[in-house]
Write a protein that holds these residues in place. Structure first.
Motif, PDB file in Angstrom:
ATOM      1  N   GLU A  66       0.868  -1.177   0.000  1.00 38.94           N
ATOM      2  CA  GLU A  66       0.000   0.000   0.000  1.00 38.94           C
ATOM      3  C   GLU A  66       0.902   1.223   0.000  1.00 38.94           C
ATOM      4  N   LYS A  67       1.030   1.854  -1.161  1.00 35.25           N
ATOM      5  CA  LYS A  67       1.997   2.937  -1.327  1.00 35.25           C
ATOM      6  C   LYS A  67       1.703   4.126  -0.414  1.00 35.25           C
ATOM      7  N   ASN A  68       0.438   4.394  -0.171  1.00 35.43           N
ATOM      8  CA  ASN A  68       0.085   5.593   0.597  1.00 35.43           C
ATOM      9  C   ASN A  68      -0.546   5.274   1.943  1.00 35.43           C
ATOM     10  N   GLY A  69      -0.501   4.014   2.349  1.00 32.70           N
ATOM     11  CA  GLY A  69      -1.206   3.665   3.569  1.00 32.70           C
ATOM     12  C   GLY A  69      -0.351   3.564   4.799  1.00 32.70           C
ATOM     13  N   SER A  70       0.966   3.393   4.636  1.00 34.17           N
ATOM     14  CA  SER A  70       1.823   3.127   5.780  1.00 34.17           C
ATOM     15  C   SER A  70       2.711   4.319   6.105  1.00 34.17           C
ATOM     16  N   ILE A  71       2.869   4.556   7.399  1.00 38.07           N
ATOM     17  CA  ILE A  71       3.804   5.577   7.851  1.00 38.07           C
ATOM     18  C   ILE A  71       5.231   5.195   7.470  1.00 38.07           C
ATOM     19  N   LEU A  72       5.478   3.892   7.338  1.00 39.15           N
ATOM     20  CA  LEU A  72       6.822   3.419   6.997  1.00 39.15           C
ATOM     21  C   LEU A  72       7.338   4.049   5.715  1.00 39.15           C
ATOM     22  N   ARG A  73       6.463   4.327   4.758  1.00 37.36           N
ATOM     23  CA  ARG A  73       6.945   4.821   3.470  1.00 37.36           C
ATOM     24  C   ARG A  73       7.644   6.172   3.585  1.00 37.36           C
ATOM     25  N   TYR A  74       7.376   6.903   4.682  1.00 33.41           N
ATOM     26  CA  TYR A  74       8.033   8.196   4.830  1.00 33.41           C
ATOM     27  C   TYR A  74       9.505   8.040   5.192  1.00 33.41           C
ATOM     28  N   ALA A  75       9.908   6.865   5.687  1.00 30.29           N
ATOM     29  CA  ALA A  75      11.327   6.649   5.988  1.00 30.29           C
ATOM     30  C   ALA A  75      12.148   6.598   4.702  1.00 30.29           C
ATOM     31  N   PRO A  76      11.819   5.731   3.725  1.00 26.32           N
ATOM     32  CA  PRO A  76      12.567   5.790   2.475  1.00 26.32           C
ATOM     33  C   PRO A  76      12.310   7.074   1.688  1.00 26.32           C
ATOM     34  N   THR A  77      11.121   7.652   1.838  1.00 26.04           N
ATOM     35  CA  THR A  77      10.853   8.912   1.142  1.00 26.04           C
ATOM     36  C   THR A  77      11.797  10.012   1.625  1.00 26.04           C
ATOM     37  N   ALA A  78      12.067  10.041   2.932  1.00 23.80           N
ATOM     38  CA  ALA A  78      13.007  11.030   3.464  1.00 23.80           C
ATOM     39  C   ALA A  78      14.382  10.865   2.836  1.00 23.80           C
ATOM     40  N   ILE A  79      14.818   9.623   2.659  1.00 16.98           N
ATOM     41  CA  ILE A  79      16.112   9.375   2.026  1.00 16.98           C
ATOM     42  C   ILE A  79      16.078   9.809   0.570  1.00 16.98           C
ATOM     43  N   LEU A  91      10.192  12.544  12.020  1.00 19.58           N
ATOM     44  CA  LEU A  91      11.370  13.377  12.272  1.00 19.58           C
ATOM     45  C   LEU A  91      12.309  13.361  11.079  1.00 19.58           C
ATOM     46  N   GLY A  92      12.571  12.158  10.551  1.00 19.36           N
ATOM     47  CA  GLY A  92      13.453  12.054   9.393  1.00 19.36           C
ATOM     48  C   GLY A  92      12.885  12.765   8.186  1.00 19.36           C
ATOM     49  N   TYR A  93      11.571  12.675   8.017  1.00 16.79           N
ATOM     50  CA  TYR A  93      10.949  13.334   6.870  1.00 16.79           C
ATOM     51  C   TYR A  93      11.028  14.853   7.002  1.00 16.79           C
ATOM     52  N   LEU A  94      10.750  15.375   8.203  1.00 18.52           N
ATOM     53  CA  LEU A  94      10.825  16.828   8.408  1.00 18.52           C
ATOM     54  C   LEU A  94      12.244  17.341   8.157  1.00 18.52           C
ATOM     55  N   ARG A  95      13.240  16.592   8.637  1.00 20.46           N
ATOM     56  CA  ARG A  95      14.614  17.026   8.406  1.00 20.46           C
ATOM     57  C   ARG A  95      14.937  17.018   6.911  1.00 20.46           C
ATOM     58  N   ALA A  96      14.508  15.961   6.205  1.00 20.72           N
ATOM     59  CA  ALA A  96      14.767  15.887   4.770  1.00 20.72           C
ATOM     60  C   ALA A  96      14.095  17.041   4.035  1.00 20.72           C
ATOM     61  N   ARG A  97      12.884  17.356   4.432  1.00 13.17           N
ATOM     62  CA  ARG A  97      12.187  18.476   3.784  1.00 13.17           C
ATOM     63  C   ARG A  97      12.915  19.787   4.059  1.00 13.17           C
ATOM     64  N   GLY A  98      13.408  19.942   5.304  1.00 12.03           N
ATOM     65  CA  GLY A  98      14.148  21.152   5.624  1.00 12.03           C
ATOM     66  C   GLY A  98      15.434  21.271   4.819  1.00 12.03           C
ATOM     67  N   LEU A  99      16.174  20.167   4.650  1.00 16.98           N
ATOM     68  CA  LEU A  99      17.399  20.203   3.858  1.00 16.98           C
ATOM     69  C   LEU A  99      17.094  20.534   2.403  1.00 16.98           C
ATOM     70  N   HIS A 100      15.970  20.011   1.910  1.00 14.69           N
ATOM     71  CA  HIS A 100      15.574  20.327   0.535  1.00 14.69           C
ATOM     72  C   HIS A 100      15.228  21.809   0.402  1.00 14.69           C
ATOM     73  N   GLN A 101      14.531  22.356   1.386  1.00 14.48           N
ATOM     74  CA  GLN A 101      14.206  23.784   1.339  1.00 14.48           C
ATOM     75  C   GLN A 101      15.459  24.641   1.456  1.00 14.48           C
ATOM     76  N   LEU A 102      16.414  24.177   2.244  1.00 14.75           N
ATOM     77  CA  LEU A 102      17.668  24.913   2.362  1.00 14.75           C
ATOM     78  C   LEU A 102      18.423  24.893   1.043  1.00 14.75           C
ATOM     79  N   ALA A 103      18.419  23.741   0.364  1.00 14.41           N
ATOM     80  CA  ALA A 103      19.089  23.646  -0.940  1.00 14.41           C
ATOM     81  C   ALA A 103      18.392  24.520  -1.973  1.00 14.41           C
ATOM     82  N   GLY A 104      17.101  24.715  -1.812  1.00  8.62           N
ATOM     83  CA  GLY A 104      16.348  25.562  -2.732  1.00  8.62           C
ATOM     84  C   GLY A 104      16.352  27.035  -2.323  1.00  8.62           C
TER      85      GLY A 104
END
Length: 890
Positions: free
Chosen positions: A591-604, A637-650
């Motif tokens: 389930e691509k959009n059903g699990s919180i787990l998917r945000y771990a690889p998404t952050a990477i 937490l990992g997802y928020l940090r990844a989003r922040g690094l992406h915003q910093l790069a942008g």
């Protein structure tokens, strides 16, 4: 007309016919199980008698007419000329007595026999009415000198032949008893060849059991499937079995339900005596567990009766002992059972086998089969116990899918609330291997009970551990009660992973086998390696375990382990590898959009894409609404940090700062504030420096340097780099960046090393006296960033340099001028000298660090330049800056 395998029986019948023609009366009783060809034998002898000029009188006795007085005798009379219809004592007040009637019938036969031999054939005589049997018995005794041949067929299992009738026949000297059995394998093969079906030679006997009726049906069904006509001479009376199982598979899908074979099986059962069909159905349901005592108990009959019926079915080639000879026959019997009776049989079979102490898996299979729409009818505690025991047995045998089905059925059948919660928790742990999203949903019931105060104390810890594994640490923390259990010390999963140490993690990985129970500690051990001073050790372990999960066909496990493998690669600066495995982790989730787990690889994915300069791809993952429940998990937490690094790069430092500060707030409130896990302070410091808020940035960096994790090379390295960027003194900045480079180099993080080296090179360039060293350091940093795939950092370091590399161009050597591969390898001493030179150290500094003379350093560098085909230290490749033991020419 001929019959295969019946030569001796036909010879006996022909002898009896010859004796009859010669003037002797004869009586022959042909015995045999259902389908063994008794009727065919009667047909053959009738044809031969007719061909010899005899008169044939025939009748077929059937169970439905057993109570019809003189019903069989009337059939005989109607089949011949000039015979007077018999009358019963109920035909009228002046009707002839029974004896007079028998005398009259016998006299008519004798009179007919004077002109021509008379053959009296009665098929299935065991079903004949009592009055007709009296007539036949009278004829056998009083027609001894007449040309009368009486041939009777009987199935010893289908009904009971009148004992007085059978005894009276045996008293006559002209009596013969013939037994018809199953065909042996060679005779079955002869029939198959005669029908032009050599492809059935290896399977026909196993399928038919040697039963002629079943063999005939097999041949008929095979030709039907092949598109041929199905008519065969009745004399061969052979029938078929199922086209699968032992002995081969002549039919692609096996005999069809309701087809010739299934019909023949039903006929054999119907003609094998009372209760034969019921017993066969019970045996079919029990399968391998069928036994005489068990069958009798399941049917509610006595053991002797069950034994007699099994003997009948064995004589018909249906069973061998209590087991079906072939799975095809069993399938035909099962197909004929209506759903409701079949479910009831399975339910009773389950309870029977449980009482007999049979394995739980065998018992539970019957409970599954008895379920209606996934539910048991009126289940009890015993059924739940059986299902749970069987599920655990299946898990031990690596059949997780089967275990899930049993646990789900047990959960539906369970009436005890606490046991239902325990089953949901167990189910969630197993379901994770297939569908993490479903596993997360399965904990809703226990969590609701927990909030309502209805969850049993013994279920709190298992629930907490499962929540912890799913990244739901705040929920898990509320359940753990340090001090009540010596195994709980209050350590968070982050503390446990960071403080465990790589060595302890490797010891666990060397001994643990991947399973539902060990997945959580294995994942924790891998994280301990990732967060250790040697994260490279996590890579082979995570790859090995990922392969194991793939072989187990467990997408949930594979997603977890692919994420950990991607995290290990990202920690080492391998952006391409991290991106590839993180993508794989997202894709394999059911389930691509059903699990919180998917945000771990998404952050990477977000972090790798941003660092690789693929900002559009990163934005695709960050420009979506974040579910609120994500912010209650470690994955959030990992997802928020990844989003922040992406915003910093942008170049959106304010938005990035908001994400970093939220990460810090959550980590502090959850008690997981460990920079070795997420260095939110240095992330926020980078954003603050972009905003010109240097003092705030310096305060955060100093806080991070004061934490215990700052003793770790990676944390210390990124903290020292942040501290250097906050200072305005060139000398202090160079010193801090030099330390940061050394620490990050030790940590194994090539991307952060390249970042620190670039800052150091630029600091050296800004220092007028170290321009050459600064240029070399910048080039090395650029090469290292390019090796990592960090296009974004490459553009920051040298905005105008092509991605093919900023090193000085050289014409390639001609083939005959290229040094041999062995000559391009650096010795260990040359490697050490070249590595320090690539980092920008002078010959004198190298001399002091390695305790060599300056002259020796110069000699080593001369050999290095020659082997690597370069002219100065500015051309030294980045591999040397990492201290690897390779050369560019490998």
């Amino acid at each position: 007309m001929t019959l295969v395998g019946r030569t001796s029986i036909l010879n006996t019948l022909e002898t009896a016919l010859a004796d009859c023609v010669a003037g002797e009366s004869r009586t022959v009783l042909v015995e045999g199980a259902a389908g063994c060809g008794k009727s065919a034998l009667l047909d053959v002898i009738a044809e031969r008698a007719a061909a010899a000029g005899g008169l044939v009188l025939s009748a077929d006795a059937v169970p439905d007419e057993r109570d019809v007085p003189l019903g069989v005798l009337r059939q005989l009379v109607n089949s011949g000329p000039e015979l007077t219809q018999p009358r019963t004592t109920a035909d009228g007040g002046r009707a002839a007595s029974r004896t007079e009637g028998m005398q009259a019938f016998c006299a008519q036969l004798r009179e007919l026999a004077e002109d021509t031999p008379v053959l009296v054939c009665v098929d299935d005589v065991q079903h004949a009415d009592r009055e007709s049997l009296r007539y036949l018995r009278y004829v056998a005794r009083h027609a001894r000198t007449a040309r009368v041949l009486m041939v009777l067929s009987v199935s010893p299992y289908d009904g009971v032949l009148d004992p007085a009738f059978a005894t009276e026949l045996m008293r006559t000297a002209a009596f013969r008893r013939l037994r018809v059995g199953l065909l042996p394998q060679d005779e079955v093969a002869e029939v198959v060849r005669a029908h032009g079906r050599p492809e059935l030679l290896d399977s026909a006997h196993a399928l038919s059991g040697g039963n002629p009726l079943l063999l005939r049906a097999l041949l008929a069904e095979y030709e039907y499937e092949s598109g041929y006509e199905t008519g065969y001479e009745s004399a061969h009376g052979y029938e078929s079995g199922h086209g699968y199982g032992s002995g081969g598979a002549p039919l692609p899908g096996g005999p069809l339900p309701g087809g010739p074979f299934a019909q023949a099986v039903a006929t054999c059962l119907d003609r094998s005596g009372p209760g034969a069909t019921a017993l066969a159905r019970a045996a079919a349901v029990l399968g391998e567990e069928a036994a005489r005592a068990g069958l009798a108990e399941l049917l509610g009959t006595g053991v002797p009766a069950a034994a007699r019926t099994l003997a009948a079915l064995g004589a018909a080639g249906i069973v061998d002992g209590a087991r079906f000879r072939h799975e095809a026959t069993r399938a035909a019997v099962l197909d004929a059972i209506e759903p409701e009776p079949r479910r009831e049989l399975h339910r009773r079979a389950a309870l029977l086998l449980r009482r007999a102490g049979r394995p739980a898996t065998a018992v539970a299979g019957h409970l599954l089969a008895s379920a209606r729409d996934g539910r048991l009818d009126a289940p009890g505690a015993l059924e739940v116990e059986i299902l749970c025991d069987a599920a655990e047995d299946l898990l031990a045998g690596d059949d997780a899918q089967g275990a899930v089905r049993l646990f789900e059925l047990a959960h539906e059948a369970c009436a005890d609330e606490q046991q239902r919660h325990a089953l949901q928790i167990r189910l969630a742990g197993i379901t994770w291997r297939f569908n993490p999203a479903a596993a997360e949903r399965q904990l809703s019931g226990p969590l609701e009970a927990l909030r309502a105060g209805r969850l049993a104390a013994e279920q709190r810890k298992p629930l907490a551990h499962l929540l912890q594994f799913q990244g739901r640490w705040p929920e898990a923390a509320d359940l753990l009660d340090p001090g009540t259990d010596g195994s709980d010390t209050g350590a968070t999963p982050v503390d446990a992973a960071i403080d465990a140490g790589g060595a302890a993690g490797e010891r666990l990985l060397q001994s643990a086998r991947l399973s539902d129970i060990t997945l959580a500690p294995i994942a924790q051990a891998l994280r301990s390696l990732v967060y250790s001073d040697h994260p490279e050790r996590a890579v082979p372990w995570s790859r090995k375990l990922l392969d194991e999960a793939d072989r187990a066909k467990a997408p949930g496990w594979s997603a977890v382990l692919a994420t950990l493998h991607a995290e290990a690669l990202l920690r080492l600066g391998d952006l391409r590898g991290a991106h590839g495995y993180a993508t794989r982790a997202v894709q394999i989730l059911p389930e691509k959009n059903g699990s919180i787990l998917r945000y771990a690889p998404t952050a990477i994915l977000v972090r790798a894409s941003s660092a690789m300069g693929r900002y559009t791809d990163a934005s695709r993952h960050t420009d979506q609404p974040v579910p609120q429940r994500l912010l209650t998990t470690l994955h959030g937490l990992g997802y928020l940090r990844a989003r922040g690094l992406h915003q910093l790069a942008g170049n959106h430092p304010q938005a990035a700062l908001a994400d970093f500060m939220e990460v810090g707030r959550l980590m502090e409130s959850w008690g997981v504030d460990r920079p070795a896990y997420l260095p939110w302070r240095t992330d926020a410091a980078d954003a603050l420096l972009r905003l010109g808020r240097t003092q705030e940035a310096e305060r955060l960096v100093l806080q991070q340097l004061a934490l215990p994790d700052a003793r770790r090379p990676w944390v210390r390295g990124i903290s020292l780099r942040g501290r250097a960027l906050c200072t305005t003194t060139a000398k202090q900045r160079i010193a801090l960046l030099t330390q940061a480079t050394d620490e990050l180099h030790r940590s194994g993080d090539r991307l952060e090393t390249a970042r620190a080296m670039a800052d150091l090179g630029q600091a050296l360039q800004a220092d007028g006296g170290s321009l050459s060293k600064g240029n070399s350091m910048v080039r090395t940093a650029w090469n290292l960033a390019q090796e990592c795939g960090a296009a974004s950092l490459c553009r920051e370091i040298l905005p105008d340099a092509p991605l093919s590399g900023p090193g000085r161009g050289r014409e390639p050597l001609a083939p005959d001028e290229e040094p041999k591969k062995s000559e391009t390898r650096l010795s260990s001493s040359e490697q050490r000298v070249a590595t320090l030179a690539a980092q920008g150290l002078t010959n004198r500094e190298i001399s002091a660090k390695l305790y060599l003379t300056v002259s020796t350093v110069e000699q080593h560098l001369t050999r290095v330049y020659r082997k690597l085909q370069i002219s100065c230290r500015g051309d030294l490749p980045m591999d040397l800056a990492l201290g690897t033991l390779q050369s560019v020419k490998q």
